[in-house]
Design a protein around this motif. Structure first.
Motif, PDB file in Angstrom:
ATOM      1  N   LEU A   1     -16.669  80.493   5.958  1.00 17.94           N
ATOM      2  CA  LEU A   1     -16.287  78.998   5.132  1.00 17.94           C
ATOM      3  C   LEU A   1     -15.770  78.187   6.399  1.00 17.94           C
ATOM      4  CD1 LEU A   1     -16.222  77.170   2.948  1.00 17.94           C
ATOM      5  CD2 LEU A   1     -14.124  78.558   2.030  1.00 17.94           C
TER       6      LEU A   1
ATOM      7  N   VAL B   1     -17.109  74.329   6.787  1.00 19.34           N
ATOM      8  CA  VAL B   1     -16.421  73.013   6.577  1.00 19.34           C
ATOM      9  C   VAL B   1     -16.520  72.264   7.892  1.00 19.34           C
ATOM     10  CG1 VAL B   1     -14.070  72.155   6.334  1.00 19.34           C
ATOM     11  CG2 VAL B   1     -14.951  74.194   4.816  1.00 19.34           C
TER      12      VAL B   1
ATOM     13  N   ILE C   1      -9.265  74.211   3.980  1.00 19.98           N
ATOM     14  CA  ILE C   1      -9.471  75.033   2.920  1.00 19.98           C
ATOM     15  C   ILE C   1      -8.143  75.480   2.267  1.00 19.98           C
ATOM     16  CG2 ILE C   1     -10.047  77.443   2.675  1.00 19.98           C
ATOM     17  CD1 ILE C   1     -11.973  77.259   5.265  1.00 19.98           C
TER      18      ILE C   1
ATOM     19  N   PRO D   1      -8.622  73.885  -1.833  1.00 25.76           N
ATOM     20  CA  PRO D   1      -9.630  75.156  -1.787  1.00 25.76           C
ATOM     21  C   PRO D   1     -10.708  74.674  -2.944  1.00 25.76           C
ATOM     22  CG  PRO D   1      -7.312  75.477  -2.983  1.00 25.76           C
ATOM     23  CD  PRO D   1      -7.355  74.459  -2.137  1.00 25.76           C
TER      24      PRO D   1
ATOM     25  N   ALA E   1     -13.468  73.008  -1.005  1.00 25.72           N
ATOM     26  CA  ALA E   1     -14.108  73.950   0.145  1.00 25.72           C
ATOM     27  C   ALA E   1     -14.981  74.952  -0.934  1.00 25.72           C
ATOM     28  CB  ALA E   1     -12.885  74.760   0.503  1.00 25.72           C
TER      29      ALA E   1
ATOM     30  N   TRP F   1     -19.111  75.076  -0.230  1.00 25.24           N
ATOM     31  CA  TRP F   1     -19.933  76.407  -0.056  1.00 25.24           C
ATOM     32  C   TRP F   1     -20.880  76.623  -1.083  1.00 25.24           C
ATOM     33  CZ3 TRP F   1     -20.238  81.347  -2.300  1.00 25.24           C
ATOM     34  CH2 TRP F   1     -20.749  82.250  -1.411  1.00 25.24           C
TER      35      TRP F   1
ATOM     36  N   ILE G   1     -11.428  82.069  -2.974  1.00 26.70           N
ATOM     37  CA  ILE G   1     -10.831  81.320  -2.061  1.00 26.70           C
ATOM     38  C   ILE G   1      -9.261  81.494  -2.195  1.00 26.70           C
ATOM     39  CG2 ILE G   1     -10.457  79.101  -0.731  1.00 26.70           C
ATOM     40  CD1 ILE G   1     -13.270  78.599  -1.509  1.00 26.70           C
TER      41      ILE G   1
ATOM     42  N   TRP H   1      -6.940  82.565   5.060  1.00 27.41           N
ATOM     43  CA  TRP H   1      -7.631  81.616   5.931  1.00 27.41           C
ATOM     44  C   TRP H   1      -6.928  81.171   6.881  1.00 27.41           C
ATOM     45  CZ3 TRP H   1     -12.652  82.012   4.604  1.00 27.41           C
ATOM     46  CH2 TRP H   1     -12.810  82.021   3.472  1.00 27.41           C
TER      47      TRP H   1
END
Length: 391
Positions: free
Chosen positions: A96, A100, A314, A318, A321, A325, A343, A350
């Motif tokens: 991810l 991003v 992220i 979230p 994100a 994704w 996430i 992360w």
């Protein structure tokens, strides 16, 4: 987390309670998408997005040779420098931060601040060996994948291009799951079982399994389960496990597939990597060669800044994100809310900070997978991230 992949019966059909019944609850569309991603030849995807309908960019084989230190100034003054970022499989939510970075053009943003123009491309590699070859030959600028891949690449290139880590992508557990109701621990596996891992012996799953074998069976028993392991990509392994039509009855998986598997009838968890490692560990990381690092200082600095910002995005958003994704990976059988829950999972962090690398490195050296034992984790990471509280 077992409810992350709880399916609507109106979409996937009623659940069955029998051991192998109902294993087709994962949508055919999702399986086809994953299998296509793993089986297709590596293609560069434009920086503007990852949608399945996006036209492919030229193959990395069409790129000019990497710049050498003596002509780097020319490359960094060049127009629209292409920076290719590779992923070993590239399938899974662990990538991810790179998604991003590329989709939101963060590398382009930070490169512009340093006075250069770049364009990022994402390259999926079905096997780790092909990605390694592309990196050391200069056809690939950055590579990403499991902890053991970075360590092995560092070890193999210490006297040549000198691969080192740029930063972690995520700390997350990996689960070994099975459809065999008789298997409660790894000690219950027999010659009748087949455990799918991405790469036999060398993948992070295989190394973690070897660690667990030594813990369970005793010193010198790291290879105890090797005869039962089979090299198979995650999408194919998930399909084999859930279909129940092959010998594969166990899969050492990763998010989000491991949650999807555990939500299917008759599948249960046997092993959690956090238990084996004694706490959270890095799952995937990103690395490059010292040759590229030294020849392209501004590009490298921009990449580090872009990766740091991607992690920040992220953490702060979230939900955004998750939506990104879902869109870029073409995921149709999961809601954005389900992805967001993954996430946000407290087990997942992360972060660029390397976790448990020395635990992996010491073990891999002991069993012969690394010829050199590093003194500390800073030995195989660039100084740009050495200030982080890694281990």
């Amino acid at each position: 987390m077992n409810d992350i992949y709880r399916y609507d019966a109106s979409v996937d059909g009623p659940s069955a309670s029998a051991h192998r019944a109902g294993k087709n609850s994962v949508s055919r569309r999702r399986r086809k998408m994953l299998l296509a991603a793993a089986a297709a030849p590596a293609l560069s995807v434009p920086a503007i997005g990852f949608s399945q309908s996006s036209p492919p960019s030229p193959s990395i084989g069409d790129r000019p040779a990497a710049a050498s230190p003596e002509n780097v100034s020319g490359r960094e003054r060049g127009q629209n420098i292409t920076v290719v970022i590779g992923g070993s499989t590239g399938v899974g939510i662990s990538y991810l931060p790179l998604i991003v970075m590329v989709h939101n053009k963060l590398l382009e943003k930070h490169a512009a601040l340093l006075g250069i123009r770049v364009r990022a491309q994402w390259q999926r590699f079905p096997r780790a060996a092909a990605m390694y070859d592309a990196l050391v030959s200069g056809q690939l600028d950055f590579a990403s994948g499991g902890v053991s891949q970075l360590l092995a690449s560092w070890d193999k290139t210490r006297t040549s291009v000198k691969v080192k880590g740029v930063g972690a992508l995520v700390s997350m557990p990996i689960y070994l799951v099975t459809s065999n109701p008789s298997v409660k621990t790894i000690a219950d596996f027999t010659a009748k079982d087949r455990i799918a891992v991405p790469e036999v012996r060398t993948s992070i799953q295989a190394v973690t399994l070897a660690m667990a074998a030594e813990q369970s069976f005793g010193k010198g028993q790291v290879s105890k389960l090797d005869p039962y392991t089979v090299a198979l990509g995650h999408p194919q392994a998930m399909k084999a496990l859930l279909d129940g039509n092959t010998d594969i009855d166990a899969h050492f998986s990763a998010a989000p597939l491991m949650y999807e598997e555990m939500a299917a009838p008759g599948i249960h968890k046997v092993l959690d990597s956090y238990t084996v490692l004694g706490g959270p560990h890095t799952y995937n990381a990103v690395w490059t060669s010292t040759q590229f690092h030294d020849a392209n200082p501004k590009v490298f600095a921009a990449f580090v800044a872009a990766l740091r910002e991607a992690h920040g995005q992220i953490q702060v958003d979230p939900a955004g994100a998750a939506a990104l994704w879902k869109q870029t990976e073409g995921v149709n059988d999961m809601s954005a809310a389900q992805i967001e829950r993954i996430i946000r999972d407290p087990e997942i962090e992360w972060t660029m900070t390397p976790r448990k690398f020395m635990t992996f490195a010491s073990f891999m050296n002991e069993i012969g997978l690394l010829s050199t034992k590093p003194d500390n984790w800073q030995d195989f990471f660039f100084a740009d991230v050495n200030g982080l509280p890694g281990d």
